[in-house]
Design a protein around this motif. Structure first.
Motif, PDB file in Angstrom:
ATOM      1  N   VAL A  12     -88.993 -11.356 -12.149  1.00 59.56           N
ATOM      2  CA  VAL A  12     -88.230 -10.463 -13.019  1.00 59.56           C
ATOM      3  C   VAL A  12     -86.826 -11.035 -13.189  1.00 59.56           C
ATOM      4  CG1 VAL A  12     -87.287  -8.132 -13.272  1.00 59.56           C
ATOM      5  CG2 VAL A  12     -89.585  -8.462 -12.312  1.00 59.56           C
ATOM      6  N   LEU A  13     -86.400 -11.181 -14.421  1.00 58.26           N
ATOM      7  CA  LEU A  13     -85.077 -11.712 -14.732  1.00 58.26           C
ATOM      8  C   LEU A  13     -84.037 -10.667 -14.343  1.00 58.26           C
ATOM      9  CD1 LEU A  13     -83.304 -13.927 -16.003  1.00 58.26           C
ATOM     10  CD2 LEU A  13     -83.741 -12.875 -18.223  1.00 58.26           C
ATOM     11  N   GLU A  14     -83.153 -11.027 -13.402  1.00 59.95           N
ATOM     12  CA  GLU A  14     -82.157 -10.073 -12.919  1.00 59.95           C
ATOM     13  C   GLU A  14     -80.776 -10.300 -13.519  1.00 59.95           C
ATOM     14  OE1 GLU A  14     -82.235 -10.085  -8.619  1.00 59.95           O
ATOM     15  OE2 GLU A  14     -83.689  -8.445  -8.665  1.00 59.95           O
ATOM     16  N   THR A  15     -80.319 -11.546 -13.513  1.00 64.30           N
ATOM     17  CA  THR A  15     -78.985 -11.826 -14.046  1.00 64.30           C
ATOM     18  C   THR A  15     -79.004 -13.134 -14.828  1.00 64.30           C
ATOM     19  OG1 THR A  15     -78.254 -13.013 -12.060  1.00 64.30           O
ATOM     20  CG2 THR A  15     -77.769 -10.653 -12.151  1.00 64.30           C
ATOM     21  N   VAL A  16     -78.039 -13.229 -15.755  1.00 66.95           N
ATOM     22  CA  VAL A  16     -77.879 -14.429 -16.562  1.00 66.95           C
ATOM     23  C   VAL A  16     -76.403 -14.792 -16.524  1.00 66.95           C
ATOM     24  CG1 VAL A  16     -78.111 -15.443 -18.860  1.00 66.95           C
ATOM     25  CG2 VAL A  16     -79.760 -13.717 -18.082  1.00 66.95           C
ATOM     26  N   ALA A  17     -76.117 -16.035 -16.162  1.00 65.66           N
ATOM     27  CA  ALA A  17     -74.744 -16.530 -16.159  1.00 65.66           C
ATOM     28  C   ALA A  17     -74.658 -17.729 -17.105  1.00 65.66           C
ATOM     29  CB  ALA A  17     -74.327 -16.924 -14.742  1.00 65.66           C
ATOM     30  N   GLU A  18     -73.499 -18.313 -17.209  1.00 67.08           N
ATOM     31  CA  GLU A  18     -73.286 -19.438 -18.122  1.00 67.08           C
ATOM     32  C   GLU A  18     -74.150 -20.645 -17.742  1.00 67.08           C
ATOM     33  OE1 GLU A  18     -71.721 -20.434 -21.632  1.00 67.08           O
ATOM     34  OE2 GLU A  18     -71.147 -18.596 -20.616  1.00 67.08           O
ATOM     35  N   ALA A  19     -74.358 -20.864 -16.443  1.00 65.00           N
ATOM     36  CA  ALA A  19     -75.043 -22.075 -15.988  1.00 65.00           C
ATOM     37  C   ALA A  19     -76.402 -21.823 -15.346  1.00 65.00           C
ATOM     38  CB  ALA A  19     -74.156 -22.828 -14.995  1.00 65.00           C
TER      39      ALA A  19
END
Length: 169
Positions: free
Chosen positions: A114-121
């Motif tokens: 499950v995709l929890e967080t998305v950051a720049e990198a």
């Protein structure tokens, strides 16, 4: 190559057009040798068919007026990427937080979670291995540089079986 110039011109027009409606964004433009132009757009809350029609008409008019192709010698398709299309932009990852994704790494290994967080990198997914009392849940940080492709996985929940009793008349 003329096609590359045409793609850049179309992308620039679309970026200007999309600036008026910031909830929508350009994913990609592809042009086949037959001058079939495929434009993939998306939206933070999806892309309704009415918006596809609207963007298609504006882009078609631009292409005709710009004279990029001889009259009638092109076709245009505007749509959102299909659910089976890999995610390409950070914005696509962000709109899919909370959904199950499958990540194919550059070494061709696969991880699903499950995709929890998305950051720049990078992204963080929650993976569960095993079942029942032996289930182990872990968070995995994945740099974009290690990702070959990411696709959203459609999961259907199983319905619990309920007994159906005959109704007497």
């Amino acid at each position: 190559m003329a096609t590359d110039n045409n793609i850049q011109l179309i992308e620039q027009f679309l970026q200007n057009m999309m600036a008026e409606e910031p909830m929508y964004f350009l994913v990609s433009v592809k042009i086949k040798p037959t001058n079939n132009i495929k434009v993939f757009l998306d939206g933070d809350n999806g892309l309704p068919i009415e918006k596809c029609v609207y963007f298609n008409r504006k882009l078609y008019k631009f292409l005709e007026e710009a004279g990029i192709y001889p009259e009638g010698e092109f076709s245009l398709e505007v749509s959102s990427p299909g659910i089976d299309e890999p995610l390409q932009l950070i914005r696509q990852y962000q709109k899919n937080i909370g959904r199950t994704i499958q990540v194919v790494f550059t070494d061709d290994t696969i991880k699903e979670g499950v995709l929890e967080t998305v950051a720049e990198a990078d992204i963080m997914i929650q993976c569960t291995t095993g079942k029942g009392k032996k289930a182990v849940t872990e968070q995995v940080l994945i740099p974009f540089s290690n990702i070959k492709s990411t696709t959203v996985q459609i999961k259907f929940k199983k319905k619990k079986k309920t007994a159906l009793w005959p109704v007497s008349t």
